[in-house]
Design a protein around this motif. Sequence first.
Motif, PDB file in Angstrom:
ATOM      1  N   MET A   1     -47.375  86.742 -13.606  1.00 43.23           N
ATOM      2  CA  MET A   1     -48.611  86.057 -13.994  1.00 43.23           C
ATOM      3  C   MET A   1     -48.476  85.443 -15.375  1.00 43.23           C
ATOM      4  N   GLY A   2     -47.764  86.185 -16.257  1.00 34.65           N
ATOM      5  CA  GLY A   2     -47.556  85.659 -17.591  1.00 34.65           C
ATOM      6  C   GLY A   2     -46.777  84.367 -17.569  1.00 34.65           C
ATOM      7  N   THR A   3     -45.769  84.310 -16.682  1.00 36.87           N
ATOM      8  CA  THR A   3     -44.994  83.077 -16.543  1.00 36.87           C
ATOM      9  C   THR A   3     -45.862  81.930 -16.081  1.00 36.87           C
ATOM     10  N   SER A   4     -46.762  82.210 -15.140  1.00 35.98           N
ATOM     11  CA  SER A   4     -47.648  81.173 -14.633  1.00 35.98           C
ATOM     12  C   SER A   4     -48.545  80.644 -15.740  1.00 35.98           C
ATOM     13  N   TRP A 300     -59.088  73.267 -20.024  1.00 34.72           N
ATOM     14  CA  TRP A 300     -58.173  72.482 -19.208  1.00 34.72           C
ATOM     15  C   TRP A 300     -57.026  73.341 -18.675  1.00 34.72           C
ATOM     16  N   ARG A 301     -56.544  74.274 -19.476  1.00 33.70           N
ATOM     17  CA  ARG A 301     -55.495  75.169 -19.000  1.00 33.70           C
ATOM     18  C   ARG A 301     -55.982  76.002 -17.816  1.00 33.70           C
ATOM     19  N   GLY A 302     -57.235  76.409 -17.882  1.00 35.50           N
ATOM     20  CA  GLY A 302     -57.791  77.166 -16.761  1.00 35.50           C
ATOM     21  C   GLY A 302     -57.812  76.351 -15.481  1.00 35.50           C
ATOM     22  N   VAL A 303     -58.138  75.069 -15.589  1.00 35.34           N
ATOM     23  CA  VAL A 303     -58.136  74.187 -14.424  1.00 35.34           C
ATOM     24  C   VAL A 303     -56.723  74.015 -13.887  1.00 35.34           C
ATOM     25  N   VAL A 304     -55.755  73.887 -14.780  1.00 33.86           N
ATOM     26  CA  VAL A 304     -54.363  73.720 -14.357  1.00 33.86           C
ATOM     27  C   VAL A 304     -53.876  74.968 -13.617  1.00 33.86           C
ATOM     28  N   VAL A 305     -54.215  76.158 -14.141  1.00 37.38           N
ATOM     29  CA  VAL A 305     -53.825  77.398 -13.477  1.00 37.38           C
ATOM     30  C   VAL A 305     -54.422  77.457 -12.076  1.00 37.38           C
TER      31      VAL A 305
END
Length: 461
Positions: A1-4, A300-305
């Motif tokens: 998950m950390g990698t993701s 935005w990072r949350g949307v990308v994830v």
Amino acid sequence: MGTSLREAERLADATPSGRDRYMDLLRVASLATVILGHWLMAAVAVGPDGTAHIGNLLTHVPEAQSLTWLFQVMPVFFYVGGFAHALAYRSLARRDPDAPSVYAVFLRTRLHRLLRPTMAFVLVWGAAALALQLARVDSALLDAALRLVTQPLWFIGVYLAMVALTPALLRAHERWGWAAFVTLAGAAATVDVLRFALGVPYVEFLNFAFVWLAVHQLGFLRADGRLTAPHLLAGAGLVGAGLLVAVGPYPLSMVGMPGEKVSNMAPPTLALLCHGLWLVGAVELLRAPATRLLARPRVWRGVVVASGFAMTAFLWHLTAMLGVYGALLALDVPLPEPATAVWWAQVPLRLAVAAALTALLALLFRRFERPGTPAAPTAPRPWTGPLAAVGVTLALFGVLGLSTVGLADLLEGRSALLVAVRVTAPAAVVTALAGWYLVERAGTSGGGRSRTPAARPRALR
């Protein structure tokens, strides 16, 4: 998950300045809303004979059917699809004007992240269903689950048709603009007149194409900046849907209801098209504040994830929900009557556990949603376009057939009617797999210069 998370941060930071982030948010939010709606509508109860049954909350609380005007957001997803397909096809066409090659590569690149996770889902559930039936596991809840779990695949089938028809409908859009949308909407209205006023048999199934392709066409208009009056679109759609429901043969619910003679969803109706218009107008009215919010790096990072596994979560969310109820039954936890105070009190816990299980399944299967490595360029071949068209057609009918027949009674050869054709689950699976293979084969045999650029952020394709 950390990698993701680290990968998502890298992709978010590399987002091109001209990218429409709001459309990415709408894609994720629409799928999340559908998932939440399915979880809320599921009402499992144990009858007097001790048998568990899967019901629909809206049959217990009919007044809640009006909430489907907010939770039925599939039109938004198809609208976003039209926007993305227009940009993707034009980008490929600019780099390589060879039409057969462009079409084959377009299909492969657009369907790669759709068909791979879908086929993984089908094969895993198919193997599980076969094993359970060979073991003679007899359960009414299991039988219902095997019929229910594939039903959302109708959406995949419709989306395949949208991708396949994008080049032709995009040309119509570029030539006629709004008139192309009006033509599709008029065709949908004509189908309903033939269906309800004249009683023409089977004509209603044409609206699986006309209604959803009309919404898809709105995405083309958005890509060209021609949706300039979203308030008028929202108002016209809301008034139109309200009038059709009030004075026409259309039900209030914008999702299918058990036992209803007419559904706005299957097949789609003019009322559902109007519903889609008001939703598209409404989300466009929210564009400015949402865009400001998406300018924040953390948002935005949350949307990308979420974008990286949204389709996988959609495919497996019913599995997670059924797992929750299956665990409750296995542990002999009493299931209260749906829509009672005790039932509502349990909703937050059921949703939390279903969300956790869905996240676990998404982590397990998200590898299938990741775009593959572009194939080495080859000389374009004239047969790639027709081969891709055959492939997507087979995949479309296979997926739609499986959504209709389900996975119950595999050994007994259970069949169901898809429009006017009887289909079985094994035949549907084989057809879908064959179609997927042909799309992949065509897309890697006629690539030429149309390969997807390796530098493009993977999760944002």
